[in-house]
Design an enzyme around this catalytic site. Structure first.
Site, short mmCIF file in Angstrom:
data_model
loop_
_atom_site.label_atom_id
_atom_site.label_comp_id
_atom_site.label_asym_id
_atom_site.label_seq_id
_atom_site.Cartn_x
_atom_site.Cartn_y
_atom_site.Cartn_z
CD GLN A 67 -2.28 1.26 2.89
OE1 GLN A 67 -1.66 0.71 3.80
NE2 GLN A 67 -3.36 1.96 3.10
CB SER A 89 2.25 6.81 4.72
OG SER A 89 1.14 6.25 5.34
CD GLU A 117 -4.39 0.54 6.47
OE1 GLU A 117 -4.85 1.57 5.94
OE2 GLU A 117 -3.19 0.37 6.73
CD GLU A 142 -3.07 9.92 19.09
OE1 GLU A 142 -2.85 9.26 18.05
OE2 GLU A 142 -2.48 9.69 20.15
#
Ligand SMILES: Cc1cc2nc3c(=O)[nH]c(=O)nc-3n(C[C@H](O)[C@H](O)[C@H](O)COP(=O)(O)OP(=O)(O)OC[C@H]3O[C@@H](n4cnc5c(N)ncnc54)[C@H](O)[C@@H]3O)c2cc1C
Length: 402
Positions: free
Chosen positions: A121, A124, A239, A371
């Protein structure tokens, strides 16, 4: 009404059982090559029962997969290599099924299911993780191809991957979510450079991936031009379920490791026993919540229950692994296995509680940080006011970046 519904389900169940029996009769597990068995399972529509016909499924409710899995396990049939191809099974398959063209589905799904082709993947970047929509990798159209330049990071198993799920910016002049396009990247293409990144555990399970003038044919575009964000949502929601939505047996997985450590250390401290029992109950509640979410799930993009499961999974793993090393005393701090070979699978538990303790630190980062998941739950489940998003309507080009 109830009778009709349950009769229909029973008929479906009988049909599935029939198909499984046929599969096993034509491909007896003890005498059939593993690859051939998995290919036959895919062709019979028993790979992912909720997928459409021709995509390894039968278009049925996901909960019916349990009939297939139970019967195949009983017969000793080979199982797909999920640890090696977690991204293929957990993310690439649902994304290709939901957004792929018939040609893409026909080309990629079967070798993905058998793990002949491993997936990674490529989301990022050094400057875009939680804020994925801010990513900078550029794809510029050149006739029937796209030229891709940029850098991805934390790319799990890119070193063994045949294909990658790539999101790139194709239009910098519109707000960030609207200028993205999703591609399948051939990891063997010229200009793709994969470099290892070593983790706290000593493993290099993930990588940096550089793309220098990589040519991607337009027929590897997944979804429409500028629709990359919508397609990415399918990957991201799946995911979270792939990481945190495990439906293992009662008392197995992380909590089993804690019970083993408890027994092997001979601990009889009532305060620690109480701690262990509380974690056991929390693990069971999470397992049952995942089971219920799995039964309610419809095929396609999972809802926020995936984020609940992923958040609870991360917190539980960290709490359980802390108890394990705590129970081990000073020995719990002696982790010396830094020479491990390059991993070819993702494993959170390796049998060594100290490895589990170190690896679990990443659980609250990978697949969306805790978060960010709390933000999602606050906004989408509890209906709380959203965070201020000052760059939402600005063209990406004008958004300040470091
Ligand atoms: C083991 C592992 C495997 C991974 N595998 C892959 C992979 O295969 N492919 C891939 O694309 N990525 C992968 N990742 C990357 C992962 O998705 C990102 O690390 C993650 O999304 C966080 O992004 P970041 O690291 O840039 O941190 P940042 O987004 O910079 O966050 C830094 C800190 O700020 C907090 N924060 C950020 N935004 C907010 C907000 N709006 N509200 C509150 N807090 C906020 C975060 O929670 C975090 O604590 C992997 C990561 C790990 C650890």
């Amino acid at each position: 009404m109830t009778t009709t519904v349950s009769a229909a389900i029973t008929a479906e169940e009988a049909d599935i059982q029939h198909r499984v029996d046929d599969l096993l009769a034509a491909n007896p597990p003890g005498r059939t090559d593993r690859q051939a068995f998995l290919e036959a399972q895919f062709d019979a529509g028993l790979a992912w029962i909720a997928a459409p016909a021709g995509c390894g499924g039968l278009g049925l409710a996901p909960k019916l997969q349990r009939i297939v899995d139970t019967a195949l396990a009983k017969a000793g049939a080979p199982v797909p290599d999920l640890a090696r191809n977690i991204i293929g099974h957990g993310m690439a398959a649902p994304t290709i099924i939901a957004h792929g063209t018939p040609e893409q589905r026909a080309r990629y799904l079967k070798p993905l299911f058998t793990s002949q082709e491993i997936w990674c993947q490529l989301f990022s970047e050094p400057g875009a993780g939680s804020d994925l929509a801010g990513l900078s990798t550029r794809a510029v159209r050149d006739g029937d191809e796209w030229i891709v330049n940029g850098q991805k990071v934390w790319t799990t198993l890119a070193h063994i991957a045949r294909f990658g799920l790539l999101v790139a910016r194709t239009d910098p002049d519109v707000p960030k979510h609207r200028g993205l396009t999703y591609f399948i990247l051939d990891m063997q293409a010229e200009g793709v450079d994969v470099r290892p990144l070593r983790q706290l555990t000593g493993d290099a399970e993930f990588n940096e991936v550089y793309m220098n003038d990589v040519r991607v044919p337009d027929d590897l575009r997944l979804g429409g031009e500028g629709e990359g964000w919508r397609v990415s949502m399918t990957t991201l929601m799946n995911e979270r379920v792939a990481i945190g939505g495990g439906r293992s047996k009662r008392g197995s997985g992380a909590i089993a490791q804690a019970v083993d450590v408890w027994k092997s250390t001979g601990c009889d401290d009532p305060v620690r026993r109480d701690h262990l029992m509380k974690l056991w109950v929390a693990a069971e509640v999470n397992r049952l919540t995942n089971l219920r979410a799995g039964q309610l799930a419809r095929a396609g993009t999972p809802g926020p229950e995936g984020s609940v499961g992923k958040l609870a999974f991360a917190e539980l793993n960290q709490a359980i692994s802390e108890l394990c090393v705590d129970l081990m005393g000073p020995e719990g701090q002696l982790y010396t296995d830094y020479e491990s070979p390059r991993r070819e699978s993702v494993g959170f538990f390796t049998g060594d509680p100290r490895y589990f303790f170190l690896r679990s630190r990443a659980n609250s980062i990978e697949g969306g940080t805790s978060e960010v998941l709390r933000n999602i739950l606050g906004e989408r489940v509890l209906g709380l006011p959203g965070e201020p998003r000052t760059d939402k309507d600005l063209p990406w080009r004008d958004v300040p970046r470091s």
